[in-house]
Design a protein around this motif. Sequence first.
Motif, PDB file in Angstrom:
ATOM      1  N   GLU A   1     -10.480   6.794   5.075  1.00 14.44           N
ATOM      2  CA  GLU A   1     -10.341   8.213   4.755  1.00 14.44           C
ATOM      3  C   GLU A   1     -11.658   8.786   4.262  1.00 14.44           C
TER       4      GLU A   1
ATOM      5  N   ASN B   1      -4.565   9.154  -0.309  1.00 16.75           N
ATOM      6  CA  ASN B   1      -5.681   8.211  -0.380  1.00 16.75           C
ATOM      7  C   ASN B   1      -6.958   8.748   0.268  1.00 16.75           C
TER       8      ASN B   1
ATOM      9  N   SER C   1       0.839  -1.206   0.000  1.00 21.27           N
ATOM     10  CA  SER C   1       0.000   0.000   0.000  1.00 21.27           C
ATOM     11  C   SER C   1       0.873   1.253   0.000  1.00 21.27           C
ATOM     12  N   ALA C   2       2.122   1.110   0.460  1.00 24.34           N
ATOM     13  CA  ALA C   2       3.016   2.271   0.521  1.00 24.34           C
ATOM     14  C   ALA C   2       3.441   2.732  -0.871  1.00 24.34           C
TER      15      ALA C   2
ATOM     16  N   MET D   1      -4.638  -1.032   1.531  1.00 24.04           N
ATOM     17  CA  MET D   1      -4.857   0.272   0.913  1.00 24.04           C
ATOM     18  C   MET D   1      -6.354   0.535   0.765  1.00 24.04           C
TER      19      MET D   1
ATOM     20  N   SER E   1       1.461   2.686  -3.707  1.00 25.26           N
ATOM     21  CA  SER E   1       0.308   2.974  -4.569  1.00 25.26           C
ATOM     22  C   SER E   1      -0.376   1.745  -5.150  1.00 25.26           C
TER      23      SER E   1
ATOM     24  N   LYS F   1      -7.640   1.649   3.968  1.00 21.11           N
ATOM     25  CA  LYS F   1      -7.228   3.021   4.240  1.00 21.11           C
ATOM     26  C   LYS F   1      -8.078   4.005   3.453  1.00 21.11           C
ATOM     27  N   LEU F   2      -8.313   3.676   2.184  1.00 18.13           N
ATOM     28  CA  LEU F   2      -9.136   4.556   1.347  1.00 18.13           C
ATOM     29  C   LEU F   2     -10.534   4.710   1.936  1.00 18.13           C
TER      30      LEU F   2
ATOM     31  N   THR G   1      -1.863   6.549  -6.122  1.00 16.20           N
ATOM     32  CA  THR G   1      -2.424   6.887  -4.818  1.00 16.20           C
ATOM     33  C   THR G   1      -1.502   6.403  -3.707  1.00 16.20           C
ATOM     34  N   PHE G   2      -1.137   7.299  -2.807  1.00 18.17           N
ATOM     35  CA  PHE G   2      -0.227   6.945  -1.711  1.00 18.17           C
ATOM     36  C   PHE G   2      -0.882   7.169  -0.370  1.00 18.17           C
ATOM     37  N   ASP G   3      -0.288   6.559   0.667  1.00 21.17           N
ATOM     38  CA  ASP G   3      -0.905   6.670   1.986  1.00 21.17           C
ATOM     39  C   ASP G   3      -0.243   7.715   2.877  1.00 21.17           C
ATOM     40  N   THR G   4       0.828   8.346   2.424  1.00 21.01           N
ATOM     41  CA  THR G   4       1.391   9.461   3.187  1.00 21.01           C
ATOM     42  C   THR G   4       1.815  10.561   2.219  1.00 21.01           C
TER      43      THR G   4
END
Lengths: 251, 216, 279
Positions: free
Chosen positions: B179, C158, B163-164, B172, B166, B175-176, C177-180
Amino acid sequence: MIAVRGLQKSFGTARVLRGIDLDIADGEVVALIGRSGCGKTTLLRCINFLEEYDTGEIRLDGEELWYRTTPGGARRRVSEAEARRMRQQMGIVFQQYNLFPHMTVLDNVLLGPRFAQRVSVAEAEALGRRLLARVGLEAKMSGYPAQLSGGQQQRVAIARALAMRPKVLLLDEITSALDPELVGEVEDVIRSLLSDRIMMVLVTHALGFAREVAHRIAYLADGAIVELGSPADILDRPKDPSLKEFLRRVR
Amino acid sequence: MSFARWVAIYGPTYLTGLGWTAVTAVGAACGALIWGCVLLLIRLSTGRWGARGVDAYVQLFRNTPVLLPIYLIYFAFPMIGLPWPAVVCGGLALILQNGAYISEILRGSVNAIDRVQFDAARSIGLAPWSTFRKVVLPQVLVYSIPALGNQTVLLLKDTSLLSAISITELTMQAKLLTEQTGAAYEAFIVVALLYLLLVSGTEVFFRVAHRAVRWR
Amino acid sequence: MLTSRIRHVVAAALVAILVAAGSPAGAQEKSRMDIVLERGKLIVVTLTTVPPFAFNDDKGQLVGFDIDIARLVATALFKDPNKVEFVSVSAEGRWPAIESGRADMGVGGTTTYPDRAIRVGFTRPFIDSGISVLVSKKSGIKSLKDLDQDKYTIANLNNPQMADRAKRFFPRTKILTFDTPSAQFLAVRSGRANALQIDTPSAEYWAAQNKDEMEVLPGLLGASQNNGIFMKPGDFKWWQWLDTAVAEMRTGSWYPQYSEIYHKWFGKKPPPQKFYLQQ
């Protein structure tokens, strides 16, 4: 024929073979007897180079095996590929059968012809079936070693050794690990090979069997052949005191 | 909003994530197994220096978190003119690290092979490569099945680190959704259950494979 | 076998606990306001990855505009900017931190968003900002319009606003898409992406840090977005006090302190206290 000359070998400071001379004629069966630790198994393993030896030479049908002496006088091992080719002229059967547990009985027998000698699948399979029939195990062909008795496994091991169509068969105490009632079936297979007139060197403790199949018997002690002669000479009319002592103990 | 209702609304969103997790895990597991076998072959066939090289490699990857190679390959390779896709970079990083572990697992299993089999292989004139392929490797792989199963489970869980870079795998996806909706519990419980499913499936697969071996 | 069975039981129990923890609190629960006052210290959940709002400086200290806002809240409560404890989490860890009561409130470049407000309470915004686009100079992109081509790639965070905006303004551009935000930034730096979208203050901060490589494109992406203090929803007393505190900062008696912080981080004055007051 096999000619062994002046074979010496040490493990560290221990001298296990002190100059062995031995000739084996075509079609001859020679038995090696002696106390455990006398060097008979080491001699067998040196003949097909599972063990390296320090000095001496071994010839098979006149060809020097395992080592070459350069014009400068230096002694060098033959290449790995060359050693493999030489080894394929000999078959060995071990005390503990040493079958490959993950392969079927047939695949154990086929492995050498298929992957060392590059024989075609069809040809190798026909050979494998014939040999397994010969040792009486055609019915177990697709079984795995773990499903067989010790005697049956040893018969497969003999078939595996024969699959290389060797000139000589080396047998290393092949019945020692077996239950007494299974010894007979393995000995029968060896008896049946006598008519093929294949050279055999057998290391054994079974003196009765040695008398029956061997043309000559060699008695080894402390890494040397002390007495060599016909079975009757060695077993019935021994001269050497240590051989007499050995025979008295074994009987 | 109840948990069931949340799952009903957002559940289907996880399918893409599930797909990516499965694809990267299966791909990396196969790659790592092959790489592990290659490392084992190098160790067994190239003598002392080869073994030392493999040792150093294994140490390097055993002592670094897998996120490091993931980041390094993904972000640094474009700078040297290799802008591989994220999946390739992530997969490669997982293969490099898990291959190191797997080579150690296999190495342990080599010791479980009875030495006398090597005598037998030599006695029929088998070359080292044939010995490795026909005698060593099949047995080593079978003896290693339980440990390989564990390693595959670890690898499966490590795909979450992708997920780091992309890749929209399960984590991920969670996380999406977090958010978007702020519903962190729901998002991650669903993901936890999906991972549990995947891990259990993996374990069953390896157990069945282990049982299917007839010769043991 | 046994272990896997145990794991299934544990997993089921965990689900039950978490679902229970996630359900709305009972009405008779004590207000966070009273808990905070009794404790004598404010606990704030925050991020460390969103400069200049909340990040670790060269010395590893947690600093930023949002951090100073939290200190201002602590000052309002206890007359002491240090009566505050920060809990640093990853982006998706913000919501559980307040939902579980681990923290009293949260800050950290957190945008108010209708979907989110179902589960999270927000004060009125303490800062609003546009979204800017940061590009690498190498890319040759000079305007927002240039970027909308399929040969370009934009790095998103994200969150759903990013995805919405990318779809609206750059339908042709490829998306990562990235998480940070730091991964977003690395993506542009390494050449993985040609551009990224982020809050204007963050974009300007990064452009200033990397003058040779990056620049902010002129213009903003759509309407401004609001950053608020967030807290567990349903606690009227606590929300009311926090919202009042923010109102006082932006438009009332705490405007001078607020202006000072604003100037410190953004190098300019904040929007006027009242629209009818000339600055």
